[in-house]
Scaffold this motif. Structure first.
Motif, PDB file in Angstrom:
ATOM      1  N   ASP A 253      52.260  35.529  34.898  1.00 28.22           N
ATOM      2  CA  ASP A 253      53.288  35.140  33.914  1.00 28.22           C
ATOM      3  C   ASP A 253      53.777  33.712  34.127  1.00 28.22           C
ATOM      4  O   ASP A 253      54.232  33.060  33.197  1.00 28.22           O
ATOM      5  N   ASN A 263      53.661  37.704  38.717  1.00 30.35           N
ATOM      6  CA  ASN A 263      53.020  38.676  37.816  1.00 30.35           C
ATOM      7  C   ASN A 263      53.823  39.971  37.899  1.00 30.35           C
ATOM      8  O   ASN A 263      54.834  40.045  38.620  1.00 30.35           O
ATOM      9  N   LYS A 264      53.396  40.948  37.180  1.00 36.55           N
ATOM     10  CA  LYS A 264      54.124  42.219  37.102  1.00 36.55           C
ATOM     11  C   LYS A 264      54.482  42.766  38.475  1.00 36.55           C
ATOM     12  O   LYS A 264      53.678  42.681  39.409  1.00 36.55           O
TER      13      LYS A 264
HETATM   14  O1  MRU Z   1      56.452  42.633  31.219  1.00 37.47           O
HETATM   15  P1  MRU Z   1      55.124  42.321  30.589  1.00 37.47           P
HETATM   16  O2  MRU Z   1      54.350  43.539  30.208  1.00 37.47           O
HETATM   17  O3  MRU Z   1      55.258  41.317  29.476  1.00 37.47           O
HETATM   18  O4  MRU Z   1      54.338  41.606  31.775  1.00 37.47           O
HETATM   19  C1  MRU Z   1      53.022  41.155  31.640  1.00 37.47           C
HETATM   20  C2  MRU Z   1      52.366  41.013  32.946  1.00 37.47           C
HETATM   21  O5  MRU Z   1      52.988  40.816  33.960  1.00 37.47           O
HETATM   22  C3  MRU Z   1      50.915  41.141  32.985  1.00 37.47           C
HETATM   23  O6  MRU Z   1      50.547  41.665  34.211  1.00 37.47           O
HETATM   24  C4  MRU Z   1      50.104  39.942  32.795  1.00 37.47           C
HETATM   25  O7  MRU Z   1      49.321  39.693  33.864  1.00 37.47           O
HETATM   26  C5  MRU Z   1      50.629  38.662  32.435  1.00 37.47           C
HETATM   27  S1  MRU Z   1      50.148  38.426  30.802  1.00 37.47           S
HETATM   28  C6  MRU Z   1      48.425  38.231  30.695  1.00 37.47           C
END
Ligand code: MRU
Length: 363
Positions: A253, A263-264
């Motif tokens: 992100d 990232n998530k």
């Molecule tokens: O909260 P989200 O679903 O918007 O988060 C998205 C992510 O974190 C994904 O893992 C992703 O890697 C980033 S977008 C390609």
């Protein structure tokens, strides 16, 4: 609107009303809160509705919310009722501010909004011309992201280990077509590997609390006939210990200049476990996800979401009244745990990001 005969998924699409009225039209979003049980498309005509769609995660994933926000800026611009250029630009500011306030972590959102506002400021001519230019820019951001994801897929394929020939790849969250304008970043690499005969299976972490892995990554894989095994987040270490995983590929992100990658939530623990088992850990993301303005991951703003995401499943309340909750939506994986960052320009060691990419972003 979402799937064509090649099973391609497009979570954000501009639908023109008619060629005679090019400024009219609306955005179609796949409602990602309803997948996989219901496939629903939401029509967005106003920027405020786009802002709410981003906040409520009808559209989610860093590149996808960037594209959605770009169209949001256009929808706000379209409704501005003035022919005076300065007045138009002044009224565009609160539109951009509202969209910027939707989600804090994914830098693609700010990148896309800034590009739209900069385009408006730099475009000469009538307000109608400006509006047309903004729509064209949003469409370009949309189309570019699809192309970028295909390039990431190609580069990722070359970066993956060559042994064994068919790989078992673990991913976390959803960094697929649904999280981008199409094809995906991490799942773009997976798709390219699948099409090239280099993939045996995807292991998808379910990704508590919003379950993007179980719901969205698994849905995309099933749509395309890619073998997918869903595991709960606490099973990744066990699978690695048992020799079931050959590589990890995740999205991002926001990536700091030193290569630390947000990232998530849960990605960091996957990276630590991958390191412990000597399994390569790749981050796949476009240049627009790299934030060269911040030195390291400690400066990345981490979104905290409503605790109800933790204590409820559907209508069922899981936890006792009186318990307290902490619900960060993202974590930061230190650059030292990342084997390479796969962008549209190739697979790059985290330490080389600034040297290899900063001028490309500036230009
Ligand atoms: O909260 P989200 O679903 O918007 O988060 C998205 C992510 O974190 C994904 O893992 C992703 O890697 C980033 S977008 C390609």
């Amino acid at each position: 609107m979402s799937s064509n005969s090649n099973n391609q998924v497009y979570p954000v699409l501009w639908r023109e009303q008619s060629p005679a009225t090019p400024l009219q039209g609306h955005v179609l979003l796949i409602d990602q809160t309803r997948l996989p049980n219901e496939y629903t498309v939401v029509e967005i005509n106003r920027y405020e509705d786009m802002a709410r769609a981003i906040e409520t995660m009808i559209v989610r994933g860093a590149p996808a919310i960037g594209v959605a926000a770009a169209y949001g800026v256009y929808l706000g611009a379209r409704d501005i009722q003035t022919s005076d250029r300065s007045e138009f630009l002044a009224q565009l500011e609160p539109v951009a501010e509202r969209l910027r306030a939707t989600r804090p972590t994914a830098v693609n959102l700010f990148w896309a909004i800034d590009r739209m506002v900069k385009t408006a400021r730099q475009t000469l001519g009538s307000v109608d011309h400006l509006k047309q230019t903004l729509l064209d820019t949003a469409k370009a951001i949309n189309a570019d992201d699809i192309q970028t994801c295909h390039q990431i897929g190609d580069h990722g394929l070359k970066a993956l280990p060559t042994n064994p020939k068919k790989l078992r790849v673990l991913t976390h969250c959803n960094a697929g077509a649904l999280a981008t304008a199409g094809y995906g970043t991490a799942l773009g690499v997976v798709r390219s590997a699948w099409r090239d005969g280099r993939l045996e299976r995807v292991y998808a972490d379910e990704t508590r609390p919003r379950l993007q892995g179980a719901k969205l990554t698994a849905w995309e894989c099933v749509q395309e006939g890619i073998p997918v095994t869903v595991i709960t987040d606490n099973m990744a270490a066990h699978c690695m210990q048992r020799g079931m995983i050959d590589a990890v590929v995740v999205g991002a992100d926001r990536i700091a200049a030193n290569g630390d990658a947000a990232n998530k939530i849960g990605t960091y623990s996957v990276a630590l476990v991958a390191k412990a088992h000597n399994i390569p850990f790749f981050v796949a993301a476009p240049l627009s996800t790299i934030d060269f303005a911040i030195a390291d991951g400690s400066e990345i703003p981490i979104e905290e979401r409503n605790p109800s995401e933790i204590y409820t499943v559907g209508e069922t309340i899981l936890c006792p009244a009186g318990a307290e909750f902490y619900n960060p939506a993202f974590d930061v994986t230190p650059a030292a745990l990342i084997s390479a960052i796969i962008t549209e320009y190739g697979a790059i060691a985290p330490a080389q990001l600034r040297e290899q990419l900063a001028d490309k972003q500036a230009g």
